[in-house]
Scaffold this motif. Structure first.
Motif, PDB file in Angstrom:
ATOM      1  N   VAL A 231      44.613 -44.736  29.766  1.00 20.47           N
ATOM      2  CA  VAL A 231      44.194 -44.572  31.046  1.00 20.47           C
ATOM      3  C   VAL A 231      44.284 -42.999  31.505  1.00 20.47           C
ATOM      4  O   VAL A 231      43.293 -42.621  32.364  1.00 20.47           O
ATOM      5  CB  VAL A 231      45.161 -45.338  32.099  1.00 20.47           C
ATOM      6  CG1 VAL A 231      44.944 -45.084  33.580  1.00 20.47           C
ATOM      7  CG2 VAL A 231      45.233 -46.912  31.731  1.00 20.47           C
ATOM      8  N   GLY A 232      45.018 -42.414  30.875  1.00 20.25           N
ATOM      9  CA  GLY A 232      45.105 -40.726  31.299  1.00 20.25           C
ATOM     10  C   GLY A 232      43.533 -40.266  30.719  1.00 20.25           C
ATOM     11  O   GLY A 232      43.350 -39.193  31.400  1.00 20.25           O
ATOM     12  N   ARG A 233      43.218 -40.777  29.556  1.00 22.95           N
ATOM     13  CA  ARG A 233      41.842 -40.212  29.006  1.00 22.95           C
ATOM     14  C   ARG A 233      40.796 -40.571  30.288  1.00 22.95           C
ATOM     15  O   ARG A 233      39.795 -39.685  30.597  1.00 22.95           O
ATOM     16  CB  ARG A 233      41.566 -40.844  27.915  1.00 22.95           C
ATOM     17  CG  ARG A 233      40.202 -40.138  27.095  1.00 22.95           C
ATOM     18  CD  ARG A 233      40.202 -40.892  25.762  1.00 22.95           C
ATOM     19  NE  ARG A 233      41.176 -40.425  24.696  1.00 22.95           N
ATOM     20  CZ  ARG A 233      42.247 -41.453  24.423  1.00 22.95           C
ATOM     21  NH1 ARG A 233      41.957 -42.567  24.607  1.00 22.95           N
ATOM     22  NH2 ARG A 233      43.213 -40.868  23.422  1.00 22.95           N
ATOM     23  N   GLN A 234      40.901 -41.825  30.682  1.00 21.60           N
ATOM     24  CA  GLN A 234      39.967 -42.020  31.803  1.00 21.60           C
ATOM     25  C   GLN A 234      39.990 -41.450  32.844  1.00 21.60           C
ATOM     26  O   GLN A 234      38.870 -40.974  33.716  1.00 21.60           O
ATOM     27  CB  GLN A 234      40.048 -43.485  32.184  1.00 21.60           C
ATOM     28  CG  GLN A 234      39.697 -44.703  30.933  1.00 21.60           C
ATOM     29  CD  GLN A 234      40.038 -45.830  31.312  1.00 21.60           C
ATOM     30  OE1 GLN A 234      40.365 -46.279  32.500  1.00 21.60           O
ATOM     31  NE2 GLN A 234      40.162 -46.853  30.238  1.00 21.60           N
ATOM     32  N   LYS A 454      49.640 -32.481  22.116  1.00 20.60           N
ATOM     33  CA  LYS A 454      48.705 -33.500  21.640  1.00 20.60           C
ATOM     34  C   LYS A 454      48.247 -34.729  22.662  1.00 20.60           C
ATOM     35  O   LYS A 454      48.193 -34.048  23.867  1.00 20.60           O
ATOM     36  CB  LYS A 454      49.200 -34.249  20.270  1.00 20.60           C
ATOM     37  CG  LYS A 454      49.390 -33.119  19.081  1.00 20.60           C
ATOM     38  CD  LYS A 454      49.572 -33.558  17.680  1.00 20.60           C
ATOM     39  CE  LYS A 454      50.859 -34.113  17.471  1.00 20.60           C
ATOM     40  NZ  LYS A 454      51.281 -34.769  16.226  1.00 20.60           N
ATOM     41  N   GLN A 455      48.276 -35.943  22.291  1.00 22.55           N
ATOM     42  CA  GLN A 455      47.552 -36.796  23.266  1.00 22.55           C
ATOM     43  C   GLN A 455      48.732 -37.557  24.144  1.00 22.55           C
ATOM     44  O   GLN A 455      48.669 -38.481  24.804  1.00 22.55           O
ATOM     45  CB  GLN A 455      47.063 -37.945  22.144  1.00 22.55           C
ATOM     46  CG  GLN A 455      45.837 -37.564  21.794  1.00 22.55           C
ATOM     47  CD  GLN A 455      45.089 -38.765  21.058  1.00 22.55           C
ATOM     48  OE1 GLN A 455      44.965 -39.860  21.652  1.00 22.55           O
ATOM     49  NE2 GLN A 455      44.290 -38.626  19.945  1.00 22.55           N
ATOM     50  N   SER A 456      49.949 -36.807  24.148  1.00 26.59           N
ATOM     51  CA  SER A 456      51.019 -37.087  25.016  1.00 26.59           C
ATOM     52  C   SER A 456      50.855 -36.548  26.261  1.00 26.59           C
ATOM     53  O   SER A 456      51.942 -36.506  27.182  1.00 26.59           O
ATOM     54  CB  SER A 456      52.288 -36.715  24.511  1.00 26.59           C
ATOM     55  OG  SER A 456      52.908 -37.701  23.383  1.00 26.59           O
ATOM     56  N   GLY A 457      50.027 -35.616  26.694  1.00 24.65           N
ATOM     57  CA  GLY A 457      49.647 -35.104  28.134  1.00 24.65           C
ATOM     58  C   GLY A 457      49.413 -33.893  28.047  1.00 24.65           C
ATOM     59  O   GLY A 457      49.060 -32.939  27.143  1.00 24.65           O
ATOM     60  N   ILE A 458      49.144 -33.179  29.437  1.00 24.01           N
ATOM     61  CA  ILE A 458      48.871 -32.042  29.865  1.00 24.01           C
ATOM     62  C   ILE A 458      49.621 -31.679  30.873  1.00 24.01           C
ATOM     63  O   ILE A 458      49.944 -32.603  31.830  1.00 24.01           O
ATOM     64  CB  ILE A 458      47.230 -31.956  30.090  1.00 24.01           C
ATOM     65  CG1 ILE A 458      46.324 -32.293  29.290  1.00 24.01           C
ATOM     66  CG2 ILE A 458      47.035 -30.498  30.634  1.00 24.01           C
ATOM     67  CD1 ILE A 458      45.045 -32.408  29.359  1.00 24.01           C
ATOM     68  N   GLY A 459      50.251 -30.627  30.609  1.00 21.35           N
ATOM     69  CA  GLY A 459      51.265 -30.003  31.926  1.00 21.35           C
ATOM     70  C   GLY A 459      52.669 -30.446  31.717  1.00 21.35           C
ATOM     71  O   GLY A 459      52.920 -31.166  30.717  1.00 21.35           O
TER      72      GLY A 459
END
Length: 489
Positions: A231-234, A454-459
């Motif tokens: 969902v984060g990617r979307q 990585k794919q665990s997030g940004i910020g």
């Protein structure tokens, strides 16, 4: 049964869509509330109100001290109602009372922390030359769209609301569809403070409607989301349409590395806490335990024996140590992963079943589940299960431990257990994750940043980093001796 409403511009309003979301207690399947489903038009109107409130300056132009005073009012309201907030979280999420109360107490502390942070020095000043003074100032971004998950409904809301309001933004909160109860109570309490109407708004509904509208709106300046990586990617893709700032705290498949020189009792104890707290429905859970081959068999034996003693039950049972799974849909997803693990050839050392006895027949309960003899290519090792399921893997030495630990798309958390502090620090520095521990797990504090690689997030959330997420940085250059520059002469 409670009929929930949206909170927009200081008013509690119904949705134009007559269809309601049924809110249940996952420990009993009892219907405890009905929640409205906002339409795209209603969401857009709520965003406009938040923007209009921000631009009016009624909140954004208040001094840091004035904003801090309101945050402390909110903290006081939460403290006064901490028992009710705890009870609502137990009923709506299914977690144990001990966990729910801890969340409520941390929510109080988060508002207090950001109130205090507003009274600290902020900004910078430089002398660019004898005649030029440069100031670096922080300003609110504008409208913050906040989307929170179902596993920590109250705490995740506060982790976003407190710094966003502290920075002077107007906010629009979307709670998870299935766990809105504590968010509604939180806004009831905020309504009793001096927070201006329209500065904080609550809207419920489907992520595909409300979340999508928030992410794509030109009037939202930052979207902050906590939830699954998919969902984060979307959201990131949708928000790219107008280049708004995106803050994402996403999934994890975190390694917990146990060396053979560890204090075994401590390692077993924290490793149980690392996965079975919150019924494993925690993004930072230590769902991969890596054990050095010299103590592998002994560790597994002690770990399984301890896990057998975990008391599973409804959150309002004072003896319960692990609560319910949040929904039937998620329960089925976890059971499916357990089936996959067995089919992949992993050894099921404990659990693996839905609990349908001892008065738990109506609830969504799963036994603490342990897989051993796993390999890095198995789906139960690579994919986030988000439940009380752990995979225990063997390694030979430091080099292999680090390689296995980092062989993942995620990078949220990780831990190392060893009595050799030099080795522990050496290894933890090599683990590619944003939240790490040495000889502990899950212990954090509000002052430290929360987020992953990585794919665990940004910020990052929390600490000064959490406030920075909701601020713009501006430079102001002041000419102290204005006179013609004569550039073109």
């Amino acid at each position: 049964m409670k009929e929930l409403k949206h909170y927009i511009n200081g008013q509690w309003i119904e949705s134009s869509d007559p269809k309601k979301l049924t809110i249940i207690n996952p420990a009993t399947q009892e219907v405890i509330a009905r929640a409205p489903k906002a339409t795209k038009v209603e969401t857009e109107e709520a965003i406009k109100i938040a923007k209009r409130t921000f631009e009016s300056g009624v909140w954004s132009d208040r001094s840091p001290q004035e904003r801090a005073a309101v945050l402390l009012q909110i903290a006081d309201k939460l403290q006064e109602n901490i028992d009710e907030l705890t009870e609502l979280e137990v009923q709506n999420n299914g977690k144990t009372r001990r966990e729910a109360q801890s969340d409520a107490e941390e929510a109080v502390g988060t508002f207090i922390y950001y109130a205090g942070l507003l009274n600290m020095p902020n900004g910078q000043a430089y002398e660019a030359s004898s005649d030029m003074q440069t100031l670096i100032v922080k300003e609110p971004m504008g409208v913050a769209g906040l989307i929170v998950p179902w596993n920590f409904p109250l705490l995740m809301s506060v982790w976003k609301i407190a710094p966003a309001l502290a920075a002077g933004n107007s906010i629009l909160l979307k709670p998870a569809e299935i766990t809105p109860m504590t968010a509604v109570k939180l806004f009831e309490l905020m309504n009793e403070t001096d927070l201006p109407k329209g500065a904080a708004n609550l809207i419920m509904g489907a992520g595909s409607v409300v979340g999508q509208t928030i992410a794509e709106s030109n009037d939202v300046d930052i979207v902050s989301f906590t939830g699954s990586t998919g969902v984060g990617r979307q959201i990131m893709q949708t928000a790219a349409g107008n280049m708004k700032k995106v803050s994402l705290e996403l999934g994890g498949k975190s390694p917990n590395i146990i060396f053979d020189d560890t204090d075994l009792e401590t390692a077993v104890d924290y490793s149980l806490f690392g996965i079975f707290m919150g019924s494993g429905q925690v993004c930072s859970s230590g769902s991969r335990i890596l054990v050095q081959e010299g103590i592998y068999d002994e560790f597994v034996k002690k770990y399984v024996e301890k896990a057998k003693g975990i008391r599973v039950g409804p959150g309002n049972d004072k003896n319960a140590q692990m609560g319910a799974i949040v929904s039937e849909q998620h329960l089925e997803s976890i059971l499916d992963y357990i089936r996959i693990g067995k089919e992949e050839g992993a050894t099921l050392a404990l659990g693996g079943n839905r609990i349908e006895k001892n008065g738990l027949e109506k609830g969504f309960f799963i036994e603490p589940t342990i897989f051993t003899n796993v390999t890095s290519d198995m789906r139960i090792v690579r994919e986030e299960i988000f439940g009380p399921v752990v995979a225990i893997q063997k390694f030979k030495d430091e080099e292999e431990a680090i390689k296995i630990a980092n062989d993942t798309d995620f990078g949220l958390a990780g831990a190392v257990f060893s009595t050799d502090q030099n080795k522990a620090l050496r290894v933890i520095k090599k683990v590619r994750a944003g939240i790490t521990w040495v000889n502990a797990y899950h212990l954090t504090n509000i002052q430290a940043p929360w987020g992953g690689y990585k794919q665990s997030g940004i910020g990052r959330s929390l600490g000064t980093y959490g406030l920075d997420e909701y601020q713009e940085t501006k430079q102001i250059n002041i000419n102290l001796a204005p006179k013609p520059i004569h550039w073109f002469e």
